[in-house]
Motif scaffolding. Structure first.
Motif, PDB file in Angstrom:
ATOM      1  N   LYS A   7       0.536  -1.180   0.132  1.00 43.27           N
ATOM      2  CA  LYS A   7      -0.109  -0.141  -0.193  1.00 43.27           C
ATOM      3  C   LYS A   7      -0.162   1.146   0.096  1.00 43.27           C
ATOM      4  N   GLN A   8       1.418   1.791   0.701  1.00 40.90           N
ATOM      5  CA  GLN A   8       3.227   2.564   0.824  1.00 40.90           C
ATOM      6  C   GLN A   8       3.567   2.229  -0.491  1.00 40.90           C
ATOM      7  N   GLU A   9       3.861   1.321  -0.699  1.00 42.91           N
ATOM      8  CA  GLU A   9       4.171   1.370  -2.019  1.00 42.91           C
ATOM      9  C   GLU A   9       3.176   2.100  -3.274  1.00 42.91           C
ATOM     10  N   TYR A  10       2.029   1.932  -3.396  1.00 44.21           N
ATOM     11  CA  TYR A  10       1.445   2.116  -4.348  1.00 44.21           C
ATOM     12  C   TYR A  10       1.292   3.947  -3.971  1.00 44.21           C
ATOM     13  N   TYR A  11       1.171   3.975  -2.561  1.00 39.31           N
ATOM     14  CA  TYR A  11       0.847   5.917  -2.963  1.00 39.31           C
ATOM     15  C   TYR A  11       1.623   6.484  -3.536  1.00 39.31           C
ATOM     16  N   GLU A  12       3.015   5.632  -3.119  1.00 44.39           N
ATOM     17  CA  GLU A  12       4.354   6.508  -3.644  1.00 44.39           C
ATOM     18  C   GLU A  12       4.107   6.653  -5.227  1.00 44.39           C
ATOM     19  N   ALA A  13       3.587   5.376  -5.459  1.00 39.99           N
ATOM     20  CA  ALA A  13       3.647   5.160  -7.605  1.00 39.99           C
ATOM     21  C   ALA A  13       2.518   6.660  -7.043  1.00 39.99           C
ATOM     22  N   LEU A  14       0.851   6.653  -6.659  1.00 38.74           N
ATOM     23  CA  LEU A  14       0.207   8.079  -6.488  1.00 38.74           C
ATOM     24  C   LEU A  14       0.524   8.886  -6.588  1.00 38.74           C
ATOM     25  N   VAL A  15       1.478   9.023  -6.062  1.00 39.35           N
ATOM     26  CA  VAL A  15       2.193  10.614  -5.178  1.00 39.35           C
ATOM     27  C   VAL A  15       2.582  10.915  -6.664  1.00 39.35           C
ATOM     28  N   SER A  16       3.739  10.550  -6.928  1.00 40.01           N
ATOM     29  CA  SER A  16       4.438  10.179  -8.865  1.00 40.01           C
ATOM     30  C   SER A  16       4.189  10.339  -9.636  1.00 40.01           C
ATOM     31  N   LYS A  17       2.564   9.319  -9.693  1.00 40.79           N
ATOM     32  CA  LYS A  17       2.264   9.938 -10.520  1.00 40.79           C
ATOM     33  C   LYS A  17       2.808   8.684 -12.119  1.00 40.79           C
ATOM     34  N   ASN A  18       3.655   8.138 -10.900  1.00 40.84           N
ATOM     35  CA  ASN A  18       4.455   6.873 -11.558  1.00 40.84           C
ATOM     36  C   ASN A  18       3.095   6.115 -12.844  1.00 40.84           C
ATOM     37  N   THR A  19       3.994   6.368 -13.568  1.00 41.48           N
ATOM     38  CA  THR A  19       2.774   5.921 -15.016  1.00 41.48           C
ATOM     39  C   THR A  19       3.296   3.566 -15.106  1.00 41.48           C
ATOM     40  N   GLU A  20       4.922   3.753 -14.762  1.00 42.50           N
ATOM     41  CA  GLU A  20       4.767   2.341 -14.473  1.00 42.50           C
ATOM     42  C   GLU A  20       3.733   1.224 -14.123  1.00 42.50           C
ATOM     43  N   TYR A  21       2.631   2.169 -13.311  1.00 40.65           N
ATOM     44  CA  TYR A  21       1.793   1.675 -12.552  1.00 40.65           C
ATOM     45  C   TYR A  21       0.887   1.248 -12.609  1.00 40.65           C
ATOM     46  N   GLU A  22       0.803   2.119 -14.531  1.00 39.54           N
ATOM     47  CA  GLU A  22      -1.122   1.828 -14.755  1.00 39.54           C
ATOM     48  C   GLU A  22      -0.994   0.026 -14.893  1.00 39.54           C
ATOM     49  N   GLY A  23      -2.410  -0.202 -14.331  1.00 35.57           N
ATOM     50  CA  GLY A  23      -3.288  -0.911 -14.073  1.00 35.57           C
ATOM     51  C   GLY A  23      -2.827  -2.068 -13.455  1.00 35.57           C
ATOM     52  N   LEU A  24      -1.662  -1.788 -12.536  1.00 41.00           N
ATOM     53  CA  LEU A  24      -1.146  -2.617 -11.412  1.00 41.00           C
ATOM     54  C   LEU A  24      -2.611  -2.073  -9.881  1.00 41.00           C
ATOM     55  N   PHE A  25      -2.886  -1.215 -10.042  1.00 38.13           N
ATOM     56  CA  PHE A  25      -3.447  -0.920  -8.856  1.00 38.13           C
ATOM     57  C   PHE A  25      -4.452   0.310  -9.326  1.00 38.13           C
ATOM     58  N   TYR A  26      -5.995   0.705  -8.363  1.00 34.53           N
ATOM     59  CA  TYR A  26      -6.624   1.918  -8.252  1.00 34.53           C
ATOM     60  C   TYR A  26      -6.397   2.158  -6.437  1.00 34.53           C
ATOM     61  N   VAL A  27      -7.147   3.438  -6.865  1.00 34.27           N
ATOM     62  CA  VAL A  27      -6.942   3.342  -5.845  1.00 34.27           C
ATOM     63  C   VAL A  27      -8.813   4.302  -5.298  1.00 34.27           C
ATOM     64  N   GLY A  28      -8.852   4.051  -3.721  1.00 33.82           N
ATOM     65  CA  GLY A  28     -10.173   4.409  -4.131  1.00 33.82           C
ATOM     66  C   GLY A  28      -9.889   5.274  -2.710  1.00 33.82           C
TER      67      GLY A  28
END
Length: 358
Positions: A7-28
């Protein structure tokens, strides 16, 4: 199950708008009720206000609606007009049950809609609409609020509109609940995802993971068979199973004591009773179950009964595997089945070690 580290990894990706995570998770986002893709340009929420999901369907079932800015139900590089039109139509009337005529009115081919949704999101449009509709019902169940609060929260300006929607989801209009047989439903959070518990004052009749395929139909069949209304609320059996599930997932409980009522044919009930005789940490094949019932040629019938189990985890259908040792099927998903078996086996080994050392 998404771990805290993930979850913390995903949050960091969310904050940085990391395109590598597209399709790997969604955030509610709890504060807005919407869900987004990792690269959403909107202002980022606080970590404690985020819930992470591996699929859009999971986010929908958790009652989140798609973000209008990042459009999580559209491919990042291509916004299909068909998908956009249908998603917007669902948001105008989330509780609607779609029919062939509805597609014709939008000048959209039903098979095209099915293919495009399946290709992009791994689910058909009908499955998407069902997940959105079910998500609203589960949101009401999870909050446990009164009917009038649910009406206001759902945004209905007229009570008649809300009554119609309530009837489609729960099976009866709010004003007709008095004097009828009532079952109460509650959302229970577990390490493997949320579960839906339904019970009367005496016993638990349903316990399922909310993303189980066909759950809505299962709830409808239960309501019709029981001639009951299903409304948000709690009963003693629900309180009991919530406490026991917490102990089970902590590894301190192997046998449930919550009173249950199995609703099925005599053969189905005989199979379910046999399942409850399988010790925690062990497995049996469909063939072994059939032989134990004195019907060695009934393996397929056993498998069907196994799949009809309405009390997940309590009636341990996850402990049944194929004769070749493979996991076989599981309505809650093979990932969960594998986790449950490993969890129970590890707990059994731990108990054995403790007994040897004492």
């Amino acid at each position: 199950m998404i771990t805290l580290d993930r979850k913390q990894e995903y949050y960091e990706a969310l904050v940085s708008k990391n395109t590598e995570y597209e399709g790997l998770f969604y955030v509610g986002v709890k504060t807005t009720g919407i869900f987004c893709r990792p690269t959403c340009p909107a202002r980022k929420p606080k970590f404690e206000n985020c819930e992470f999901y591996e699929t859009a369907q999971q986010a929908l079932l958790a009652s989140f609606r798609p973000c209008q800015r990042c459009r999580p139900l559209s491919h990042p590089n291509h916004v299909s007009a068909v998908i956009r039109t249908l998603v917007e139509a669902v948001e105008r009337n989330p509780e609607k049950r779609w029919k062939t005529q509805d597609f014709r009115e939008l000048a959209i081919d039903e098979s095209t809609a099915r293919r495009q949704f399946k290709k992009r999101f791994g689910m058909t449009f009908v499955e998407y609409a069902r997940a959105r509709r079910m998500g609203i019902a589960l949101k009401n169940i999870r909050s446990g609020r009164s009917i009038i609060d649910s009406q206001l929260d759902t945004g209905y300006e007229s009570s008649s509109g809300f009554r119609d929607a309530f009837a489609r989801i729960m099976g009866t209009a709010p004003t007709r609940l008095d004097g009828e047989h009532v079952l109460k439903a509650t959302w229970l959070d577990t390490p493997l995802g949320p579960m839906l518990a339904i019970a009367d004052e005496q016993s638990l009749v349903l316990l399922e993971f909310v993303d189980r395929r066909g759950l809505e139909r299962e709830v409808e069949r239960l309501r019709i068979r029981e001639k009951a209304a299903i409304i948000p609320g709690r009963t003693s059996p629900i309180d009991e199973i919530e406490a026991e599930l917490e102990q089970y997932f902590a590894g301190t409980l192997t046998k449930f004591q919550t009173p249950i009522r199995m609703i099925g044919s005599p053969f189905q009930q005989s199979v379910w009773n046999a399942l409850m005789q399988i010790p925690s940490g062990e497995t049996r094949s469909y063939q072994q179950i059939a032989i134990s019932l004195g019907r060695p040629t009934a393996s397929r019938a056993v498998a069907r009964a196994n799949g009809s189990n309405q009390l997940a985890v309590i009636i341990p259908c996850h402990r049944v595997i194929t004769s070749g040792g493979e996991l076989g099927g599981y309505a809650g998903g093979l990932t969960r089945k594998d986790w449950l078996l490993k969890h129970e086996y590890a707990h059994r080994e731990q108990v054995g070690t403790e007994q040897e050392s004492s």
